[in-house]
Design an enzyme around this catalytic site. Structure first.
Site, PDB file in Angstrom:
ATOM      1  CG  ASP A 104      34.379  44.745  27.121  1.00  0.00           C
ATOM      2  OD1 ASP A 104      33.728  45.600  26.482  1.00  0.00           O
ATOM      3  OD2 ASP A 104      34.171  43.517  27.021  1.00  0.00           O
ATOM      4  N   GLY A 105      33.100  47.249  28.768  1.00  0.00           N
ATOM      5  CA  GLY A 105      31.901  47.401  29.605  1.00  0.00           C
ATOM      6  C   GLY A 105      31.300  48.803  29.621  1.00  0.00           C
TER       7      GLY A 105
ATOM      8  CG  HIS B 235      32.131  54.788  24.390  1.00  0.00           C
ATOM      9  ND1 HIS B 235      32.595  53.538  24.735  1.00  0.00           N
ATOM     10  CD2 HIS B 235      31.236  54.581  23.382  1.00  0.00           C
ATOM     11  CE1 HIS B 235      32.014  52.626  23.967  1.00  0.00           C
ATOM     12  NE2 HIS B 235      31.183  53.228  23.140  1.00  0.00           N
TER      13      HIS B 235
ATOM     14  CD  GLU C  96      38.088  42.053  15.112  1.00  0.00           C
ATOM     15  OE1 GLU C  96      38.668  42.830  15.895  1.00  0.00           O
ATOM     16  OE2 GLU C  96      38.672  41.183  14.454  1.00  0.00           O
TER      17      GLU C  96
ATOM     18  NE  ARG D  48      31.623  48.147  19.542  1.00  0.00           N
ATOM     19  CZ  ARG D  48      31.813  48.220  20.841  1.00  0.00           C
ATOM     20  NH1 ARG D  48      31.556  49.353  21.475  1.00  0.00           N
ATOM     21  NH2 ARG D  48      32.264  47.188  21.515  1.00  0.00           N
TER      22      ARG D  48
ATOM     23  CG  LEU E 129      53.174  54.977  31.857  1.00  0.00           C
ATOM     24  CD1 LEU E 129      53.400  53.518  32.262  1.00  0.00           C
ATOM     25  CD2 LEU E 129      51.844  55.482  32.420  1.00  0.00           C
TER      26      LEU E 129
ATOM     27  CB  SER F 296      38.214  40.769  22.030  1.00  0.00           C
ATOM     28  OG  SER F 296      37.151  40.258  22.812  1.00  0.00           O
TER      29      SER F 296
HETATM   30  C1  IPE Z   1      37.306  44.594  22.836  1.00  0.00           C
HETATM   31  O1  IPE Z   1      36.042  44.911  23.318  1.00  0.00           O
HETATM   32  C2  IPE Z   1      37.887  45.784  22.141  1.00  0.00           C
HETATM   33  C3  IPE Z   1      38.210  46.917  22.990  1.00  0.00           C
HETATM   34  C4  IPE Z   1      38.138  46.968  24.290  1.00  0.00           C
HETATM   35  C5  IPE Z   1      38.650  48.080  22.284  1.00  0.00           C
HETATM   36  P1  IPE Z   1      34.717  44.490  22.535  1.00  0.00           P
HETATM   37  O2  IPE Z   1      33.584  44.880  23.384  1.00  0.00           O
HETATM   38  O3  IPE Z   1      34.737  45.026  21.159  1.00  0.00           O
HETATM   39  O4  IPE Z   1      34.891  42.902  22.483  1.00  0.00           O
HETATM   40  P2  IPE Z   1      33.863  41.758  22.096  1.00  0.00           P
HETATM   41  O5  IPE Z   1      33.396  42.039  20.719  1.00  0.00           O
HETATM   42  O6  IPE Z   1      32.740  41.788  23.080  1.00  0.00           O
HETATM   43  O7  IPE Z   1      34.652  40.502  22.220  1.00  0.00           O
HETATM   44  C1  IPE Z   2      34.528  49.041  25.563  1.00  0.00           C
HETATM   45  O1  IPE Z   2      33.201  49.076  25.983  1.00  0.00           O
HETATM   46  C2  IPE Z   2      34.888  50.192  24.669  1.00  0.00           C
HETATM   47  C3  IPE Z   2      35.134  49.836  23.276  1.00  0.00           C
HETATM   48  C4  IPE Z   2      35.111  48.643  22.768  1.00  0.00           C
HETATM   49  C5  IPE Z   2      35.439  50.932  22.378  1.00  0.00           C
HETATM   50  P1  IPE Z   2      32.034  48.502  25.090  1.00  0.00           P
HETATM   51  O2  IPE Z   2      31.540  49.590  24.201  1.00  0.00           O
HETATM   52  O3  IPE Z   2      32.459  47.267  24.398  1.00  0.00           O
HETATM   53  O4  IPE Z   2      30.936  48.166  26.183  1.00  0.00           O
HETATM   54  P2  IPE Z   2      30.009  46.880  26.273  1.00  0.00           P
HETATM   55  O5  IPE Z   2      30.914  45.686  26.190  1.00  0.00           O
HETATM   56  O6  IPE Z   2      29.069  46.946  25.122  1.00  0.00           O
HETATM   57  O7  IPE Z   2      29.327  47.004  27.593  1.00  0.00           O
HETATM   58 MG    MG Z   3      32.434  45.292  24.899  1.00  0.00          MG
END
Ligand code: IPE
Ligand code: IPE
Ligand code: MG
Length: 258
Positions: A27-28, A44, A74, A78, A138, A199
């Site tokens: 995430d992030g 990404h 979910e 997006r 792995l 999540s």
């Molecule tokens: C969780 O990340 C899903 C993945 C890493 C693929 P999100 O960024 O979608 O999660 P929420 O919506 O903030 O909880």
């Molecule tokens: C995780 O990063 C990747 C996916 C969920 C596909 P995010 O796209 O959720 O990045 P933030 O949370 O918005 O920073």
């Molecule tokens: Mg996220």
């Protein structure tokens, strides 16, 4: 002091107690890109390097299963452009990385509602899984269009349609109806970016996993961060409902329930 600073977390890992299975909520990416004034998709793209680093670190540490949450059910909600860009990135990354994975004896798997992915993704995934099917070092499991509630709902539907008798339903039976039936439960779950939530990821399987949260945004996550998470895991006492005294009185190695 100097020696300490130069020591990698890798050297601090107890090789006899490495998790067999590590799961990561990557995430992030969006915040990482935004902090540099760039579009989310730039994050990404840069997240791919962190995937490479994690695969490398997992192989070096002797982890047998690495599950990466790459796209949740979910995430279909997006913006259309972001979903499309993520799907294209997925196809390109598999095409680009498969030989390297194969060379490193990594076997590719997927969990999730992969039939909802674009045909080109499904085709590349199928090819990648076939190409790496002989590898055993792995197991790299990509969670794509995955959510735990989707998985559990599918399992329940199947259990009912198989006319399983109520007295036959137990932990082990449920396990065999999950998409992760061929893998052990993760002992360690990592989430990057400072969010402290699950999540909809692997709800059943993480019943007793240790959770490691780091502020690091996914594109910045590197090999050292991976080893650090393993060291954090190894600093925990896994009690499985028992008392600490019971564990130290000799059955420490029998901590897995049953
Ligand atoms: C969780 O990340 C899903 C993945 C890493 C693929 P999100 O960024 O979608 O999660 P929420 O919506 O903030 O909880
Ligand atoms: C995780 O990063 C990747 C996916 C969920 C596909 P995010 O796209 O959720 O990045 P933030 O949370 O918005 O920073
Ligand atoms: Mg996220």
């Amino acid at each position: 002091m100097r020696l300490y600073l130069e020591m990698s977390f890798f050297d601090q890992i107890d090789t006899a107690n490495v998790p067999q299975h590590i799961a990561i909520i990557m995430d992030g990416n969006g915040r990482w890109a935004k902090s540099q004034g760039k579009e989310r998709i730039f994050g990404h793209f840069n997240g791919v390097e962190a995937v490479r680093a994690s695969v490398k670190a997992a192989t070096k540490a002797g982890v047998k299963y690495l599950t990466l949450y790459a796209f949740s059910t979910e995430n279909w909600n997006r913006p259309k452009e972001e979903v499309e860009a993520l799907m294209n990135l997925l196809v390109h990354t598999i095409v680009q990385e498969i030989e390297e994975l194969n060379k490193n004896e990594v076997r590719l798997h997927t969990i999730g509602d992969t039939q909802s992915l674009p045909a080109s993704c499904q085709e590349e995934l199928r090819r990648g899984m076939e190409r790496t099917s002989g590898n055993t070092r792995l197991n790299l499991i990509l969670a794509l269009s995955y959510s735990a509630r989707w998985e559990l709902t599918e399992a329940i539907k199947k259990i009912i349609s198989d006319q399983v008798k109520p007295q036959e339903v137990n932990d082990n039976l449920i396990h065999t109806y999950l998409t992760t039936k061929d893998y052990p439960d993760p002992e360690l779950l990592i989430r990057t970016s400072g969010e402290k939530r699950i999540s909809n990821f692997l709800l059943w399987q993480i019943a007793y996993a240790e959770l490691h949260f780091t502020e690091t945004l996914w594109p910045d996550f590197n090999e050292e961060d991976f080893y650090k998470a393993i060291c954090d895991y190894q600093s925990r006492e896994r009690r499985f409902g028992k008392t600490s005294e019971q564990l130290t009185s000799g059955d420490k190695l029998l901590t897995e329930k049953q």
